[in-house]
Structures are given as C-alpha cells and as structure tokens.
Design a protein around this motif. Structure first.
Motif, PDB file in Angstrom:
ATOM      1  N   ILE A 297       0.878  -1.177   0.000  1.00 36.00           N
ATOM      2  CA  ILE A 297       0.000   0.000   0.000  1.00 36.00           C
ATOM      3  C   ILE A 297       0.909   1.219   0.000  1.00 36.00           C
ATOM      4  CG2 ILE A 297      -1.857   1.248   1.155  1.00 36.00           C
ATOM      5  CD1 ILE A 297      -2.576  -1.352   2.613  1.00 36.00           C
ATOM      6  N   SER A 298       0.949   1.906  -1.136  1.00 32.98           N
ATOM      7  CA  SER A 298       1.875   3.022  -1.294  1.00 32.98           C
ATOM      8  C   SER A 298       1.138   4.301  -1.674  1.00 32.98           C
ATOM      9  CB  SER A 298       2.928   2.677  -2.357  1.00 32.98           C
ATOM     10  OG  SER A 298       3.714   1.594  -1.925  1.00 32.98           O
ATOM     11  N   PRO A 299       0.692   5.059  -0.689  1.00 34.31           N
ATOM     12  CA  PRO A 299       0.009   6.328  -0.968  1.00 34.31           C
ATOM     13  C   PRO A 299       0.945   7.350  -1.579  1.00 34.31           C
ATOM     14  CG  PRO A 299       0.344   6.028   1.390  1.00 34.31           C
ATOM     15  CD  PRO A 299       0.757   4.761   0.750  1.00 34.31           C
ATOM     16  N   HIS A 300       0.375   8.182  -2.471  1.00 33.21           N
ATOM     17  CA  HIS A 300       1.135   9.219  -3.168  1.00 33.21           C
ATOM     18  C   HIS A 300       0.658  10.604  -2.736  1.00 33.21           C
ATOM     19  CE1 HIS A 300       2.204   5.817  -5.595  1.00 33.21           C
ATOM     20  NE2 HIS A 300       2.732   6.523  -6.577  1.00 33.21           N
ATOM     21  N   VAL A 301       1.603  11.498  -2.516  1.00 31.16           N
ATOM     22  CA  VAL A 301       1.295  12.901  -2.240  1.00 31.16           C
ATOM     23  C   VAL A 301       1.956  13.743  -3.330  1.00 31.16           C
ATOM     24  CG1 VAL A 301       1.535  14.823  -0.640  1.00 31.16           C
ATOM     25  CG2 VAL A 301       1.197  12.498   0.251  1.00 31.16           C
ATOM     26  N   CYS A 302       1.163  14.546  -4.030  1.00 29.74           N
ATOM     27  CA  CYS A 302       1.694  15.375  -5.107  1.00 29.74           C
ATOM     28  C   CYS A 302       1.993  16.782  -4.584  1.00 29.74           C
ATOM     29  CB  CYS A 302       0.714  15.447  -6.273  1.00 29.74           C
ATOM     30  SG  CYS A 302       1.339  16.394  -7.682  1.00 29.74           S
ATOM     31  N   VAL A 303       3.259  17.149  -4.582  1.00 25.92           N
ATOM     32  CA  VAL A 303       3.667  18.476  -4.128  1.00 25.92           C
ATOM     33  C   VAL A 303       3.356  19.503  -5.218  1.00 25.92           C
ATOM     34  CG1 VAL A 303       5.578  19.912  -3.319  1.00 25.92           C
ATOM     35  CG2 VAL A 303       5.515  17.473  -2.750  1.00 25.92           C
ATOM     36  N   GLY A 304       2.687  20.590  -4.813  1.00 27.29           N
ATOM     37  CA  GLY A 304       2.392  21.655  -5.763  1.00 27.29           C
ATOM     38  C   GLY A 304       1.184  21.408  -6.646  1.00 27.29           C
ATOM     39  N   LEU A 305       0.364  20.432  -6.298  1.00 31.10           N
ATOM     40  CA  LEU A 305      -0.826  20.163  -7.109  1.00 31.10           C
ATOM     41  C   LEU A 305      -1.740  21.382  -7.181  1.00 31.10           C
ATOM     42  CD1 LEU A 305      -2.512  18.094  -8.719  1.00 31.10           C
ATOM     43  CD2 LEU A 305      -3.549  17.380  -6.548  1.00 31.10           C
ATOM     44  N   HIS A 306      -1.699  22.219  -6.139  1.00 32.55           N
ATOM     45  CA  HIS A 306      -2.527  23.421  -6.113  1.00 32.55           C
ATOM     46  C   HIS A 306      -1.813  24.546  -6.878  1.00 32.55           C
ATOM     47  CE1 HIS A 306      -6.014  25.568  -4.381  1.00 32.55           C
ATOM     48  NE2 HIS A 306      -5.228  26.625  -4.480  1.00 32.55           N
TER      49      HIS A 306
ATOM     50  N   LYS B  88      -0.159  23.404  -0.592  1.00 30.32           N
ATOM     51  CA  LYS B  88      -1.489  23.524   0.024  1.00 30.32           C
ATOM     52  C   LYS B  88      -2.030  22.114   0.280  1.00 30.32           C
ATOM     53  CE  LYS B  88      -6.073  25.614  -0.443  1.00 30.32           C
ATOM     54  NZ  LYS B  88      -5.970  26.437   0.805  1.00 30.32           N
ATOM     55  N   GLY B  89      -2.076  21.735   1.524  1.00 31.98           N
ATOM     56  CA  GLY B  89      -2.681  20.455   1.874  1.00 31.98           C
ATOM     57  C   GLY B  89      -1.745  19.265   1.897  1.00 31.98           C
ATOM     58  N   GLU B  90      -0.472  19.444   1.502  1.00 31.09           N
ATOM     59  CA  GLU B  90       0.442  18.293   1.479  1.00 31.09           C
ATOM     60  C   GLU B  90       0.687  17.734   2.880  1.00 31.09           C
ATOM     61  OE1 GLU B  90       1.439  20.692  -2.217  1.00 31.09           O
ATOM     62  OE2 GLU B  90       0.920  21.108  -0.113  1.00 31.09           O
ATOM     63  N   LEU B  91       0.833  18.621   3.857  1.00 33.54           N
ATOM     64  CA  LEU B  91       1.039  18.153   5.231  1.00 33.54           C
ATOM     65  C   LEU B  91      -0.205  17.439   5.745  1.00 33.54           C
ATOM     66  CD1 LEU B  91       2.795  17.939   7.710  1.00 33.54           C
ATOM     67  CD2 LEU B  91       2.059  20.224   8.396  1.00 33.54           C
ATOM     68  N   GLU B  92      -1.365  17.954   5.390  1.00 31.26           N
ATOM     69  CA  GLU B  92      -2.618  17.297   5.781  1.00 31.26           C
ATOM     70  C   GLU B  92      -2.704  15.917   5.126  1.00 31.26           C
ATOM     71  OE1 GLU B  92      -5.835  16.935   8.091  1.00 31.26           O
ATOM     72  OE2 GLU B  92      -4.555  18.710   8.036  1.00 31.26           O
ATOM     73  N   ALA B  93      -2.227  15.804   3.887  1.00 30.40           N
ATOM     74  CA  ALA B  93      -2.223  14.510   3.198  1.00 30.40           C
ATOM     75  C   ALA B  93      -1.349  13.502   3.948  1.00 30.40           C
ATOM     76  CB  ALA B  93      -1.728  14.685   1.767  1.00 30.40           C
ATOM     77  N   LEU B  94      -0.202  13.953   4.439  1.00 31.04           N
ATOM     78  CA  LEU B  94       0.671  13.064   5.214  1.00 31.04           C
ATOM     79  C   LEU B  94      -0.012  12.623   6.504  1.00 31.04           C
ATOM     80  CD1 LEU B  94       4.124  14.857   4.752  1.00 31.04           C
ATOM     81  CD2 LEU B  94       3.371  12.716   3.694  1.00 31.04           C
ATOM     82  N   LYS B  95      -0.731  13.530   7.140  1.00 30.26           N
ATOM     83  CA  LYS B  95      -1.480  13.168   8.351  1.00 30.26           C
ATOM     84  C   LYS B  95      -2.541  12.123   8.035  1.00 30.26           C
ATOM     85  CE  LYS B  95      -2.920  16.646  10.867  1.00 30.26           C
ATOM     86  NZ  LYS B  95      -3.467  18.004  11.159  1.00 30.26           N
TER      87      LYS B  95
END
Length: 337
Positions: free
Chosen positions: A194-203, A208-215
């Motif tokens: 299970i490998s979740p992805h967080v896209c930096v700078g999508l906004h 915006k929201g990357e830290l919340e995505a990690l949480k």
C-alpha cells in the motif's frame, strides 16, 4: 499508525518555514534518520518498458483535471477490454516484463473502473508471474477485497489534503475522510503493498494540503510514502507551473520525520531539466530512500557521497525485490555504469 506529536509539530514548522538555516538542519536530521533505519543507500527505479502502465479506459476519463486533461493516459498502453488486457499481459510476460501498473481514467466519483477485469486478472496471475500494482482512485472495501482476491498485489492511492484543491484541479470536491476510508479499506482487504502518493504543488504549483495529506496517510502504516511533484504538461492549463524544489524537500523531510520507519520515495512525476536535478539533489538531502527515473548527475552525486546504490526495473511504489533488480548489461545501455 501513530504519528508523534513532536514530529507533527516539527513538520508543521517545516511546512511554513522560509529559514534556510533551519531547513538545512532539519534536512540533515531527516537524512540521518533515513540512513539509521535503512542504511546509507539509495534505490533507483526505472519503469517504462520494465514495468509498463496499462490504462483500462484507454485515453477516456470522466474528469478533465487541469494538470492532466487525459495526456497522462496517452502515455499508457491501452487495454479497454478483458481480452485486450489478457493479450497485453501475456505479451509483456513473454518479453520478460516482471510487473505492470494497472490504471486508467477516473469515473465521475474519482474511481478507476477495474471491477470488470477481476476475472481476467485472476487468469493473468495463473498464467504469469506478473506483479500487479493497481492505481484505483478512491477505494471502497468491497472493491478492495475483490482486487486482492483476484490477485492484485498492491495499490497506489493518491491522497490530497485539501478539498479545495480537488475541487479546483480535479473538478470534484473530495473530503479528507474519503481518502482515510480508502487507505483503511486497502489495509483491511490485505494488499501486500500500500503506497500512498502525495503530489507536491498540485494546487497550481504552490504548497497547500500536502502536510494534511501526510497526516491522512498516518491512518495506516503504509509500505512506502511516495512523493510526486506537479508535472507541467504542455497544452494543459497548468503547463507553465513549476514547483519550487525547496518545497519538495520540505515535504520529503516532513514525511521522513512523520514516518521514520517507512521508506520515502521520490516518484517519477516531476519537472524536467535543471529543476528536476535540483528536486532530486534536495530530496536526497532531505531523506529519500528511493528515486524513480533519476538523472545521471544525481547518480554521480550520490555515489560520490558514499551511498550504496541499487537499481530496479519496477514502479517505485513497489519495495525493492531481487526479481526486479537490473543487470549490469541493462544499466550500461541506460548509461549508468
């Protein structure tokens, strides 16, 4: 998994900071943590022909996301019917391919329609040894269980921490709880990876929201956390947006501090040229364990810095495995000695 309050407080400070001295100190701390838990080693991943992406919708997608507009789907191998999927997979297996990324365009509810392929996937797993990683979009437990039962090995889940970003970029407002539910469904269903992805700078290129995505990702213990970067695709409304490499390093370091015993990977989606080199350089400083599609300059820098280097022909969301290790003859053709 439980994220420590101290790590979260530091991650928040990193997210907001513009103090280069502070960030350098934090990056060094994150790098030391990665080396302590995983050894002074960087894994380099190559996908393309080694681990081809297949789209079960061809270039079709119900959404028209501002950063993609179907262009990413054009880079995938189309297999819109079960028969086509079987044919492609048997062909790939015969060519020596070890795994595939099963993906496609989204439906209006931000899900990829993989259900009608479960019978075929089961047959593919019987006839081949392909590792199958699925890119599913949002994931309900029932669907997750069906995918696991038919033989899908792992899942890549995009996690976005800002509903405003999903609304403005995807055109679909997705509340944070939907991503939490998807992660928990994947965990309960029993995926090996299970490998979740967080896209930096999508906004629009900004944080915006990357830290919340990690949480959000902290609602489970992931196999690896993959950090991708907004890729400016020509011809799209976001084709001119470049992400600050320092912002990428911030999220890499935050991910490492929040998930000290989980590998953090820099994914293949990011800018090209000098910006790409800078993103890779700073990400190494900030604690990445793996990098997909590295530049030769990054490889040379990493080697000179004393890191052990290993090469794999697979999607970077898949943990290092001997069967994916690339031979020296292949590396030579790629220009990596």
């Amino acid at each position: 998994m439980k994220i420590s309050s101290e790590a979260l407080a530091l991650a928040k400070k990193i997210f907001k900071s513009k103090n280069k001295d502070f960030l350098e100190k934090v990056f060094s701390e994150a790098r030391s943590l990665a080396d302590k838990n995983f050894g002074k080693k960087i894994n380099f991943y190559f996908t393309s022909n080694f681990f081809p992406p297949i789209s079960v919708t061809g270039t079709g997608c119900a959404l028209n996301c501002l950063h993609c507009q179907h262009k990413l789907l054009e880079m995938m191998v189309p297999a819109k019917t079960p028969k086509d999927l079987m044919k492609q997979c048997l062909s790939f297996w015969g060519m020596g391919v070890k795994g595939i990324l099963l993906s496609g365009g989204c439906q209006s509810d931000f899900t990829v329609p993989l259900e009608k392929f479960t019978k075929t996937i089961r047959e593919i797993k019987k006839k081949t040894g392909l590792f199958i990683l699925a890119h599913t979009g949002l994931l309900a437990f029932e669907k997750a269980k069906k995918l696991v039962d038919c033989g899908v090995d792992g899942v890549a889940l995009d996690v976005v921490g800002s509903p405003e970003t999903t609304r403005k970029v995807y055109g679909v407002k997705i509340e944070k709880k939907k991503f939490v539910e998807s992660l928990i469904s994947a965990k309960k269903a029993g995926f090996k990876v299970i490998s979740p992805h967080v896209c930096v700078g999508l906004h629009f290129g900004k944080l915006k929201g990357e830290l919340e995505a990690l949480k959000i990702i902290g609602s489970i213990k992931p196999t690896t956390v993959v950090i991708t970067v907004l890729m400016p695709l020509p011809g799209t409304p976001m084709g001119d947006f470049l992400v600050n490499p320092l912002d990428v390093a911030k999220i890499v370091a935050a991910a490492k501090l929040l998930f000290p015993d989980v590998p953090v990977t820099l994914g293949c989606a990011r800018s090209k040229g000098r910006v790409k080199e800078e993103i890779e350089k700073l990400s190494v400083k900030a604690g990445v364990t793996s990098i997909a599609m590295p530049t030769k300059k990054t490889y040379e820098t990493v080697k000179k810095s004393g890191f052990k280097v290993e090469f794999y022909g697979a999607c970077c969301a898949v943990p290092p495995q001997p069967r994916f290790r690339l031979k020296k003859t292949v590396l030579s053709r790629l220009g990596f000695q």
